[in-house]
Enzyme design. Structure first.
Site, PDB file in Angstrom:
ATOM      1  N   TYR A  22       0.828  -1.208   0.000  1.00  0.00           N
ATOM      2  CA  TYR A  22       0.000   0.000   0.000  1.00  0.00           C
ATOM      3  C   TYR A  22       0.862   1.258   0.000  1.00  0.00           C
ATOM      4  O   TYR A  22       0.475   2.274  -0.568  1.00  0.00           O
ATOM      5  CB  TYR A  22      -0.900   0.029   1.246  1.00  0.00           C
ATOM      6  CG  TYR A  22      -2.203  -0.707   1.087  1.00  0.00           C
ATOM      7  CD1 TYR A  22      -2.228  -2.097   0.995  1.00  0.00           C
ATOM      8  CD2 TYR A  22      -3.408  -0.022   1.039  1.00  0.00           C
ATOM      9  CE1 TYR A  22      -3.429  -2.779   0.867  1.00  0.00           C
ATOM     10  CE2 TYR A  22      -4.611  -0.693   0.913  1.00  0.00           C
ATOM     11  CZ  TYR A  22      -4.621  -2.059   0.824  1.00  0.00           C
ATOM     12  OH  TYR A  22      -5.811  -2.716   0.696  1.00  0.00           O
ATOM     13  N   LYS A  69       3.111 -15.101   3.878  1.00  0.00           N
ATOM     14  CA  LYS A  69       3.450 -15.943   2.715  1.00  0.00           C
ATOM     15  C   LYS A  69       4.970 -16.155   2.760  1.00  0.00           C
ATOM     16  O   LYS A  69       5.710 -15.810   1.823  1.00  0.00           O
ATOM     17  CB  LYS A  69       2.978 -15.251   1.428  1.00  0.00           C
ATOM     18  CG  LYS A  69       3.103 -16.083   0.169  1.00  0.00           C
ATOM     19  CD  LYS A  69       2.111 -17.227   0.063  1.00  0.00           C
ATOM     20  CE  LYS A  69       2.399 -18.073  -1.171  1.00  0.00           C
ATOM     21  NZ  LYS A  69       1.586 -19.303  -1.226  1.00  0.00           N
ATOM     22  N   ASP A 105      -2.723 -18.399   1.655  1.00  0.00           N
ATOM     23  CA  ASP A 105      -3.622 -19.202   0.813  1.00  0.00           C
ATOM     24  C   ASP A 105      -4.379 -20.223   1.662  1.00  0.00           C
ATOM     25  O   ASP A 105      -5.590 -20.405   1.532  1.00  0.00           O
ATOM     26  CB  ASP A 105      -2.866 -19.874  -0.353  1.00  0.00           C
ATOM     27  CG  ASP A 105      -1.553 -20.504   0.055  1.00  0.00           C
ATOM     28  OD1 ASP A 105      -1.127 -20.343   1.219  1.00  0.00           O
ATOM     29  OD2 ASP A 105      -0.937 -21.195  -0.789  1.00  0.00           O
ATOM     30  N   ASP A 127      -6.631  -6.969   4.155  1.00  0.00           N
ATOM     31  CA  ASP A 127      -7.702  -6.361   3.365  1.00  0.00           C
ATOM     32  C   ASP A 127      -8.560  -7.457   2.747  1.00  0.00           C
ATOM     33  O   ASP A 127      -9.793  -7.443   2.823  1.00  0.00           O
ATOM     34  CB  ASP A 127      -7.079  -5.476   2.273  1.00  0.00           C
ATOM     35  CG  ASP A 127      -8.134  -4.813   1.398  1.00  0.00           C
ATOM     36  OD1 ASP A 127      -9.127  -4.313   1.960  1.00  0.00           O
ATOM     37  OD2 ASP A 127      -7.971  -4.813   0.161  1.00  0.00           O
ATOM     38  N   ASP A 131     -12.565  -9.028   4.029  1.00  0.00           N
ATOM     39  CA  ASP A 131     -13.750  -9.037   3.159  1.00  0.00           C
ATOM     40  C   ASP A 131     -14.318 -10.452   3.119  1.00  0.00           C
ATOM     41  O   ASP A 131     -15.537 -10.650   3.183  1.00  0.00           O
ATOM     42  CB  ASP A 131     -13.394  -8.602   1.721  1.00  0.00           C
ATOM     43  CG  ASP A 131     -13.674  -7.131   1.479  1.00  0.00           C
ATOM     44  OD1 ASP A 131     -13.564  -6.347   2.443  1.00  0.00           O
ATOM     45  OD2 ASP A 131     -13.993  -6.758   0.323  1.00  0.00           O
TER      46      ASP A 131
END
Ligand code: IPM
Ligand code: MG
Length: 362
Positions: free
Chosen positions: A142, A189, A221, A245, A249
């Site tokens: 970001y 990750k 994942d 983020d 959701d």
């Protein structure tokens, strides 16, 4: 208690839902004898239209001077389909997060039993889920350097973390885990990304200060899969900006709707409270938006920024009561044959105020 609250309604459904978040603050002040004063400021598309700047200096100044901020949403479809736009509503939100040092974004997945049927996941899998996400908010891709080659054919966003950025949010997440069920899952990750290897190494070190907390590390994942396979296995989830983020959701579907989830962004100074949903221009101005996420954001503000636990709990109890009595906004009332009493934004807001009054009289 005397507090000065900045309201930033923003774009799309932002103003509609924030109206009710603010009205709940006023009602709580009335019932409990607090003195809350309000100021308003522009951010996002509305700010670009008025001043050319998605975060005008005046807004930032007011934000820095306030005791807490209630925010709606930013965004506009016209920018979504125009990748070449240089000035974008979202820049306002990212800048205010950075300027106010809001490095920790808390996203509680508060599951109301009444809404078990509103999710596309089976109630038996969901029941008992209670997750608190700690999403890092001022680092990662970001805020890393963004580049586009001269010929325009190559682009990059730098995924970058510094140790101190990971340490400070990790401490916050572990402290929260100590007050909950003492389980923390850090998501990264690290099998591929160097920034994730620093993340994992740092979280492992910080975890030594909290020997009572059972710490687990999971790849993003796998976490995305486990979250809908067996959400109950999670308690506190700690993760970086981009992964957080996306995961939150996804997690909103556990709670039945994006329209139910509130968030708190905290750091060194003023706290910032907002629904996790976006500006939803498709339903803006139609009295369809769910104001409960904004109202629950107010509950977070009262608890986290002002330490008003009783007032905060009252709001959550009232939301529970409204749902238990069968009232729903469109997003959580599945299908035309549903047995629910479906309300628009305004009627839902008014009902919450009425129930707060009733509780305070009883
Ligand atoms: C969120 C939103 C923002 C983000 C956008 C609007 C910039 O999706 O708060 O989750 O990506 O952080
Ligand atoms: Mg998001």
């Amino acid at each position: 208690m005397k507090k000065n609250i900045l309201v930033i309604p923003g774009d799309g459904i932002g103003p509609e839902v924030t109206t009710w978040g603010k009205a709940v603050l006023e009602k709580i002040a009335e019932v409990y004898g607090h003195d809350f004063s309000f100021q308003e400021a522009l951010m996002g598309h509305v700010a670009i239209e008025a001043t050319g700047n998605p975060l005008p200096d005046e807004t930032l100044q007011k934000a820095q001077q306030s005791d807490a901020i209630l925010f709606g949403a930013v965004g506009h479809a016209k920018y979504d389909n125009d990748p070449s736009a240089k000035v974008r509503p979202e820049q306002g939100l990212l800048k205010i997060r950075k300027e106010l040092g809001l490095y920790a974004n808390l996203r509680p997945i508060l599951l109301f039993d009444e809404l078990l049927d509103a999710s596309s996941i089976k109630p038996s899998i969901l029941k008992g889920t209670d997750i608190l996400f700690f999403r890092e908010l001022t680092g990662d891709v970001y805020f890393g350097e963004k580049k586009r080659s001269k010929d325009g054919h190559t682009a990059s966003d730098l995924m970058v973390y510094q140790r101190y950025e990971i340490e400070r949010i990790a401490h916050k997440a572990f402290e929260a885990a100590m007050t909950r069920s003492k389980r923390l899952c850090s998501v990264d990750k690290a099998n591929v990304l160097e920034s994730s290897r620093l993340w994992r190494e740092t979280v492992q070190q910080v975890s030594k200060n909290y020997p009572e907390v059972e710490t687990e590390h999971m790849f993003i994942d796998n976490a995305a899969m486990q979250l809908i396979k067996d959400p109950k296995r999670f308690d506190v989830v700690l993760t970086a900006n981009l992964f957080g983020d996306i995961l939150t959701d996804e997690a909103s579907q556990i709670a039945g709707s994006m329209g139910m989830l509130a968030s708190a962004s905290i750091g060194d100074g003023t706290g910032f409270f907002e629904p996790i949903h976006g500006s939803a221009h498709d339903i803006a101005g139609k009295d369809l938006a769910n104001p409960l996420a904004s109202i629950l954001s107010v509950a977070l503000m009262l608890d986290i920024s002002f330490g008003l636990k009783e007032e905060s709990k009252l709001i959550i109890d009232v939301v529970n009561q409204v749902l238990a009595e069968g009232f729903r906004t469109n997003d959580i009332a599945d299908g035309s044959t549903s047995p629910y009493k479906v309300l628009g934004t305004q009627d839902m807001g008014k009902l919450i105020l009425k129930f707060i009054d009733q509780h305070s009289l009883s």
